[in-house]
Design an enzyme around this catalytic site. Sequence first.
Site: not given
Ligand code: K1U
Ligand code: ZN
Length: 173
Positions: A46, A51, A94-95, A136-137, A140
Site C-alpha cells: 500500500g 508518503q 510502514c514504508l 493503515h492507509e 495516513h
Molecule cells: O503504507 C505503507 O507504509 C505501506 C505498508 C502497508 C502495510 C503493510 C502491512 C500491514 C499494514 C500495512 C507496506 O506495504 S509495508 C511492506 C509490506 O508489508 C510488504 C512488502 C512486500 C510484500 C508484502 C508485504
Molecule cells: Zn505506512
Amino acid sequence: MTIRPLVILPDPKLRLVSEPVKEITDEIRTLAADMLETMYDAPGVGLAAIQIGVPLRMVTMDVSKSETERQPLVLLNPEIVWTSEEKRTYEEGCLSIPEYYEEVERPDRVKFRYMDLDGQTIEQEARDLMATCVQHEIDHLNGVLFIDHLSKLKRDRVMTKFKKAAKREASGA
Ligand code: K1U
Ligand code: ZN
C-alpha cells in the site's frame, strides 16, 4: 511513470491531514501511476500520497501474492463505512518507518468506499491483509501512523531512533 522518494519519519508532512481529490485530471492519473510504481519498487502492499509528499486523499494498494498477476487498486477519497466487532492482530510495517515492524490490533473486517480513476463510487468489503492495509492507509490520510496504535513507550523509542538517524544524515556523519 516515476519512482518518487519516500517521506520518512520524523518528517512532519506525515502528520498532515490530506485534502480530498476534487477532480480527476491528468495530474491525478500521473500521480496514481507514480504511486503504483513507487509502491511496487519499495516493495509495499500500500501507499498513501502523503508518503511521497503529496497531501491528497489518494491511496494505492495491491495485496495480491503473485508478482506476475498484479491487482493494482487506486482509491480516491477512501473512507471506512463499517467495521466488524471482531478484532485481529497483524504485524504491520510502514514504508515511512523502514525496518520497524510491530503487532497492531484493528477490526478484522471493514467495508470501505472510494472513487476510482473513472469517477465510479465503489463499496467493497475487506478482510485479512487487505482490511489491515486499507485501515493503515486511511490512517495516513489523517496524519496517523501505525506507531500511534502502540504504547507510548514503544512509540517514543521509535521516534528517538528515527530522530537520531535524521540528525546523523543531516550532519553528513
Ligand atoms: O503504507 C505503507 O507504509 C505501506 C505498508 C502497508 C502495510 C503493510 C502491512 C500491514 C499494514 C500495512 C507496506 O506495504 S509495508 C511492506 C509490506 O508489508 C510488504 C512488502 C512486500 C510484500 C508484502 C508485504
Ligand atoms: Zn505506512
